[in-house]
Design a protein around this motif. Sequence first.
Motif, PDB file in Angstrom:
ATOM      1  N   ARG A 100      17.827  21.031  54.699  1.00  0.00           N
ATOM      2  CA  ARG A 100      17.359  21.304  53.338  1.00  0.00           C
ATOM      3  C   ARG A 100      16.739  22.698  53.301  1.00  0.00           C
ATOM      4  NH1 ARG A 100      13.454  16.158  53.448  1.00  0.00           N
ATOM      5  NH2 ARG A 100      15.081  15.372  54.770  1.00  0.00           N
ATOM      6  N   PRO A 101      16.551  23.242  52.099  1.00  0.00           N
ATOM      7  CA  PRO A 101      16.055  24.623  52.027  1.00  0.00           C
ATOM      8  C   PRO A 101      14.770  24.841  52.824  1.00  0.00           C
ATOM      9  CG  PRO A 101      16.750  23.890  49.858  1.00  0.00           C
ATOM     10  CD  PRO A 101      16.860  22.701  50.759  1.00  0.00           C
ATOM     11  N   SER A 102      13.875  23.816  52.847  1.00  0.00           N
ATOM     12  CA  SER A 102      12.600  24.005  53.569  1.00  0.00           C
ATOM     13  C   SER A 102      12.840  24.236  55.069  1.00  0.00           C
ATOM     14  CB  SER A 102      11.700  22.781  53.366  1.00  0.00           C
ATOM     15  OG  SER A 102      12.317  21.635  53.926  1.00  0.00           O
ATOM     16  N   ASP A 103      13.931  23.659  55.615  1.00  0.00           N
ATOM     17  CA  ASP A 103      14.242  23.872  57.034  1.00  0.00           C
ATOM     18  C   ASP A 103      14.534  25.343  57.322  1.00  0.00           C
ATOM     19  OD1 ASP A 103      13.971  21.238  57.652  1.00  0.00           O
ATOM     20  OD2 ASP A 103      16.107  20.758  57.462  1.00  0.00           O
ATOM     21  N   VAL A 104      15.251  25.951  56.375  1.00  0.00           N
ATOM     22  CA  VAL A 104      15.590  27.367  56.568  1.00  0.00           C
ATOM     23  C   VAL A 104      14.306  28.194  56.615  1.00  0.00           C
ATOM     24  CG1 VAL A 104      16.849  29.346  55.622  1.00  0.00           C
ATOM     25  CG2 VAL A 104      17.803  27.047  55.400  1.00  0.00           C
ATOM     26  N   TYR A 105      13.394  27.914  55.671  1.00  0.00           N
ATOM     27  CA  TYR A 105      12.124  28.660  55.668  1.00  0.00           C
ATOM     28  C   TYR A 105      11.328  28.386  56.945  1.00  0.00           C
ATOM     29  CZ  TYR A 105      13.288  28.981  50.701  1.00  0.00           C
ATOM     30  OH  TYR A 105      13.937  29.205  49.536  1.00  0.00           O
ATOM     31  N   LEU A 106      11.439  27.158  57.440  1.00  0.00           N
ATOM     32  CA  LEU A 106      10.656  26.762  58.622  1.00  0.00           C
ATOM     33  C   LEU A 106      11.111  27.496  59.883  1.00  0.00           C
ATOM     34  CD1 LEU A 106       8.450  24.558  59.226  1.00  0.00           C
ATOM     35  CD2 LEU A 106      10.320  23.155  60.105  1.00  0.00           C
ATOM     36  N   VAL A 107      12.423  27.677  60.017  1.00  0.00           N
ATOM     37  CA  VAL A 107      12.905  28.235  61.292  1.00  0.00           C
ATOM     38  C   VAL A 107      13.253  29.715  61.238  1.00  0.00           C
ATOM     39  CG1 VAL A 107      13.770  26.032  62.126  1.00  0.00           C
ATOM     40  CG2 VAL A 107      15.327  27.572  60.924  1.00  0.00           C
ATOM     41  N   ILE A 108      13.387  30.254  60.049  1.00  0.00           N
ATOM     42  CA  ILE A 108      13.895  31.639  59.996  1.00  0.00           C
ATOM     43  C   ILE A 108      12.932  32.638  60.667  1.00  0.00           C
ATOM     44  CG2 ILE A 108      13.001  32.302  57.679  1.00  0.00           C
ATOM     45  CD1 ILE A 108      15.904  33.569  57.318  1.00  0.00           C
ATOM     46  N   TYR A 155      23.467  25.097  46.083  1.00  0.00           N
ATOM     47  CA  TYR A 155      22.150  25.631  46.464  1.00  0.00           C
ATOM     48  C   TYR A 155      21.241  24.612  47.152  1.00  0.00           C
ATOM     49  CZ  TYR A 155      23.786  29.324  43.446  1.00  0.00           C
ATOM     50  OH  TYR A 155      24.552  30.306  42.897  1.00  0.00           O
ATOM     51  N   ARG A 156      21.512  23.318  46.922  1.00  0.00           N
ATOM     52  CA  ARG A 156      20.617  22.322  47.527  1.00  0.00           C
ATOM     53  C   ARG A 156      21.227  21.696  48.776  1.00  0.00           C
ATOM     54  NH1 ARG A 156      16.052  21.011  45.401  1.00  0.00           N
ATOM     55  NH2 ARG A 156      15.560  21.704  43.307  1.00  0.00           N
ATOM     56  N   VAL A 157      22.550  21.708  48.860  1.00  0.00           N
ATOM     57  CA  VAL A 157      23.187  21.027  49.998  1.00  0.00           C
ATOM     58  C   VAL A 157      23.906  22.009  50.924  1.00  0.00           C
ATOM     59  CG1 VAL A 157      24.799  19.209  50.687  1.00  0.00           C
ATOM     60  CG2 VAL A 157      23.494  18.970  48.560  1.00  0.00           C
ATOM     61  N   ARG A 158      24.932  22.674  50.409  1.00  0.00           N
ATOM     62  CA  ARG A 158      25.816  23.444  51.303  1.00  0.00           C
ATOM     63  C   ARG A 158      25.167  24.725  51.829  1.00  0.00           C
ATOM     64  NH1 ARG A 158      31.236  21.797  49.089  1.00  0.00           N
ATOM     65  NH2 ARG A 158      31.070  19.564  49.540  1.00  0.00           N
ATOM     66  N   LEU A 159      24.607  25.549  50.940  1.00  0.00           N
ATOM     67  CA  LEU A 159      24.076  26.834  51.412  1.00  0.00           C
ATOM     68  C   LEU A 159      22.945  26.678  52.441  1.00  0.00           C
ATOM     69  CD1 LEU A 159      24.123  29.404  48.465  1.00  0.00           C
ATOM     70  CD2 LEU A 159      25.366  29.480  50.619  1.00  0.00           C
ATOM     71  N   PRO A 160      21.956  25.778  52.205  1.00  0.00           N
ATOM     72  CA  PRO A 160      20.934  25.613  53.254  1.00  0.00           C
ATOM     73  C   PRO A 160      21.549  25.187  54.583  1.00  0.00           C
ATOM     74  CG  PRO A 160      20.257  24.490  51.251  1.00  0.00           C
ATOM     75  CD  PRO A 160      21.657  24.954  51.028  1.00  0.00           C
ATOM     76  N   ARG A 161      22.525  24.282  54.480  1.00  0.00           N
ATOM     77  CA  ARG A 161      23.168  23.778  55.691  1.00  0.00           C
ATOM     78  C   ARG A 161      23.946  24.887  56.401  1.00  0.00           C
ATOM     79  NH1 ARG A 161      25.850  17.950  56.394  1.00  0.00           N
ATOM     80  NH2 ARG A 161      26.616  18.244  58.512  1.00  0.00           N
ATOM     81  N   ILE A 162      24.638  25.708  55.601  1.00  0.00           N
ATOM     82  CA  ILE A 162      25.426  26.803  56.192  1.00  0.00           C
ATOM     83  C   ILE A 162      24.497  27.859  56.802  1.00  0.00           C
ATOM     84  CG2 ILE A 162      26.882  28.777  55.528  1.00  0.00           C
ATOM     85  CD1 ILE A 162      28.293  26.682  53.640  1.00  0.00           C
ATOM     86  N   LEU A 163      23.439  28.196  56.075  1.00  0.00           N
ATOM     87  CA  LEU A 163      22.480  29.175  56.612  1.00  0.00           C
ATOM     88  C   LEU A 163      21.863  28.678  57.912  1.00  0.00           C
ATOM     89  CD1 LEU A 163      20.566  30.525  53.490  1.00  0.00           C
ATOM     90  CD2 LEU A 163      21.923  31.833  55.122  1.00  0.00           C
ATOM     91  N   LEU A 164      21.529  27.388  57.914  1.00  0.00           N
ATOM     92  CA  LEU A 164      20.940  26.797  59.114  1.00  0.00           C
ATOM     93  C   LEU A 164      21.952  26.792  60.267  1.00  0.00           C
ATOM     94  CD1 LEU A 164      18.073  25.774  59.266  1.00  0.00           C
ATOM     95  CD2 LEU A 164      18.917  23.450  59.023  1.00  0.00           C
ATOM     96  N   SER A 182       9.636  18.242  62.445  1.00  0.00           N
ATOM     97  CA  SER A 182      10.135  19.540  62.918  1.00  0.00           C
ATOM     98  C   SER A 182       9.014  20.355  63.565  1.00  0.00           C
ATOM     99  CB  SER A 182      10.728  20.335  61.754  1.00  0.00           C
ATOM    100  OG  SER A 182      11.845  19.663  61.256  1.00  0.00           O
ATOM    101  N   VAL A 183       7.843  20.345  62.925  1.00  0.00           N
ATOM    102  CA  VAL A 183       6.712  21.126  63.462  1.00  0.00           C
ATOM    103  C   VAL A 183       6.304  20.599  64.837  1.00  0.00           C
ATOM    104  CG1 VAL A 183       4.269  21.688  63.101  1.00  0.00           C
ATOM    105  CG2 VAL A 183       5.865  21.823  61.192  1.00  0.00           C
ATOM    106  N   ILE A 184       6.212  19.281  64.958  1.00  0.00           N
ATOM    107  CA  ILE A 184       5.816  18.684  66.251  1.00  0.00           C
ATOM    108  C   ILE A 184       6.887  18.963  67.306  1.00  0.00           C
ATOM    109  CG2 ILE A 184       5.380  16.498  67.459  1.00  0.00           C
ATOM    110  CD1 ILE A 184       4.050  15.510  64.888  1.00  0.00           C
ATOM    111  N   ALA A 185       8.147  18.861  66.903  1.00  0.00           N
ATOM    112  CA  ALA A 185       9.238  19.134  67.845  1.00  0.00           C
ATOM    113  C   ALA A 185       9.134  20.574  68.354  1.00  0.00           C
ATOM    114  CB  ALA A 185      10.584  18.907  67.171  1.00  0.00           C
ATOM    115  N   PHE A 186       8.896  21.495  67.446  1.00  0.00           N
ATOM    116  CA  PHE A 186       8.770  22.908  67.804  1.00  0.00           C
ATOM    117  C   PHE A 186       7.607  23.116  68.780  1.00  0.00           C
ATOM    118  CE2 PHE A 186       7.205  27.253  66.580  1.00  0.00           C
ATOM    119  CZ  PHE A 186       8.258  27.943  67.133  1.00  0.00           C
ATOM    120  N   ALA A 187       6.473  22.484  68.460  1.00  0.00           N
ATOM    121  CA  ALA A 187       5.283  22.636  69.304  1.00  0.00           C
ATOM    122  C   ALA A 187       5.532  22.066  70.704  1.00  0.00           C
ATOM    123  CB  ALA A 187       4.090  21.931  68.649  1.00  0.00           C
TER     124      ALA A 187
END
Lengths: 251, 346
Positions: free
Chosen positions: B183-191, B49-58, B111-116
Motif C-alpha cells: 500500500r502507499p504507506s509501505d512505499v513511504y516507510l521504506v523509501i 493509484y491505490r493498488v498497482r502503482l504502490p505495488r510496482i514502486l515497491l 513492518s517497523v518491528i521487522a525492520f528493527a
Amino acid sequence: MREVRFGYTDRKILDSISFQAEQGKLLCVLGRNGVGKTTLFQLLLGSLKGYEGRIEVNGKSLEEYEEKELAKQIAYIPQSYHPAYNYTVQDMVLMGVTPSLGMFEMPGKKHVQRVEQALESVGLLHLRHQNFCHISSGEKQMALIARAIAQNTRILVMDEPSSNLDFGNGVRVMKLCQKLAHQGYLIIQSTHNPQHVFSYADEVLVLEDGKISVQGEPAKCLDEEILSRIYQIPTRLFYCSEFQQKICVAL
Amino acid sequence: MIVLLLIVVLAAISIGQYAVTPFDMIKSISNRLFDTAFQYDVNTDTILYRVRLPRILLGILIGSGLSCAGATYQGLFQNPMVSPDLLGASWGAGFGAALGLLFALPYVWISVIAFAFGLLAVYLTYFVGAHCKGSKKLGFILGGIMIGSLFSAGVSYIKLAADPMDTLPAITYWLMGSLASARPSDVYLVIVPMLAGMIPIVLMRWRINLLSLGDAEARSMGIQVKKTRLIFICCATLITSAAVSVSGMIGWVGLVIPHLSRMLVGSDNRHVIPMSLVMGAIYLLLVDTVARTIATIEIPLGILTAVFALSDCDIQQSGVWTEVGGIVVGSLYERGSIWLYGPKNS
C-alpha cells in the motif's frame, strides 16, 4: 627501520631490526620459511600495529601516515593469484589509481591513460582486455607490477614475486624489477632463490632468528657458509666469468 | 535496460485481474498531472493509484535494493555465493514480523518491528564477528549463520505458539514473501532507508572492487578497510531490513541478479551495481506480475523467485542440471557462472 621489535602474544617474530634502503636499489630479503619476511613487509605497509622502534618512509614516521598518504608512497605487489571475480587486466591495473581518487570519485580517462602507459612499460598493453584469471602466472605478476606503477609510488614491496613462476617467467619478472630499480624505484622483495639475489639484487638482507644477520652487496657478503646455514643444506658458489657473477648450487 | 524497465512497468500496470488499458492509464495520469478532463473507466484511478502503482514502486525498490545489497555483500566478502541475508538480516526481520503477527499488531507496526529486528540481528552478528579471534570476515559470516539460525529458531517457536487457524497461515505466507498487501504507506516507510542504503553504495561502488581483492591489497591502495567495509555493511543492511520488513523473505534476487549483471557488463562494480539495480527491478516486477496473474490466488514471490532463479542459472550455463524439488541445490561458483547440481541420481 630503527630497532624495530614485533611479536605476537605467544612468540617474538622480529627483534631489533634496523636497516635503511635507498631509491634506485633492488633489495632482496632472504630467509627461511617463517623467519618473519612477510611480517617485515606487513610492518612496512602499515598493516601491523603494536611494534616497538621506529619505521620511517621518506623521513616521516609510518604512524603519521594515513592509509591514503602511505599508498602514495608504497605499493604492495602480492604473489600472482586468482581474484574472486573475472576482472580484466585493465580493471586490475586501474585499481592502482585509487590513492589519487576522492571518496566518491571514479577513475576517468586520464587514469585509463595512466594505466595504458603502465601496461605498455611492462609489455602487456595487448592483454588489457583479457580476463586477468586467464593469463599466465608470469603475466599476472607483470600486471600486478603495472598496477604498482599506475599507483605512482616510488617504493614497491613484493612478496616472493617469482615463487609461482616457471624458470623463464621468474627471470623475466626479476629483469623487470631490476629495470625498474635502475629507473629510480626502490624495490624491496623477498625471494627463496639465492641465484636471483646474485643476478639481479643491488643489496641483500638476510633474516635469521628474527634478526638481520647479513646486509650488503650480495657478491661481497653472501658466501657458502651463510647460505648453507640459512637453508640447512650444503651450498656451493662458483664464479661464472661469462656472466661475471656467482652461481649458486645446492648439493 | 532502462527502456526495458519502462516497458515492464507499463505492462505491470496494465496486466492484472482488472485490466487497465494503456489509453485509460495515459488519460488518468494526464488528468492528474496536467489538469486535463479526459473521460475513462471510473475504477482506473483506484486501481492505478491505490493498488498497482504502490505495488510496482515497491517491487522496483525491493528488487533493485536486494540486488544492490547482494552485489555489495558478494564483493565485500569475496564470495559470489553470498546473498543479502548473509548477516542474518532476513531472519531477524522475519522474527520481528512473526512477533508482530502473533500479537496481532497493526500492519505498519509489523513492518517497523521487522525492520528493527533486522537491524538488531546484523548488530548481533557484527558483535559476534568483531569478538571472533582470527579472520574477522569469517567471523562475520559464521556470526551471520549463528544469529540467522537463532532467529529462525525463534520464528519456529512463534509458529508453534501461533493460532493454527489464522496467525500461523499469516506468518507462513509472510515468510514466503509477497507484495500482495503493498500500500502507499509501505512505499513511504521504506523509501528513506532504501535510498539511504543505495545512494552511498552507488557513489562508492568503485571501492567494492578493491575490497573484493582482500584486506591487504585494499589497504595498500589507500582504502580504510574497516571503516569502508562497515559503511557498506550498514548500507546493505538498511536495504535488506527495509525490504524484508514490507515484503517478507524474497530469496534468490540478491544472489542471482548480480551474477546476471556480471555476465552482461563484466565484473567491474562501477557497472555491476547500476546494472543490478535495473535488472533487479525488472526481475522482481516480472515475477510479481506473474505471481498475481498466473492463478486465481496469488503465489508467494519466494516460491516463484526460486523457480525463476533455477531457469536463469540454466540460461547462464549450458549443461546445468536442475531438479526442482530436488533435495540438494548445491551451488558451486566457478569463473562467473553458477552450476546447480541436482541429486546424483538425477
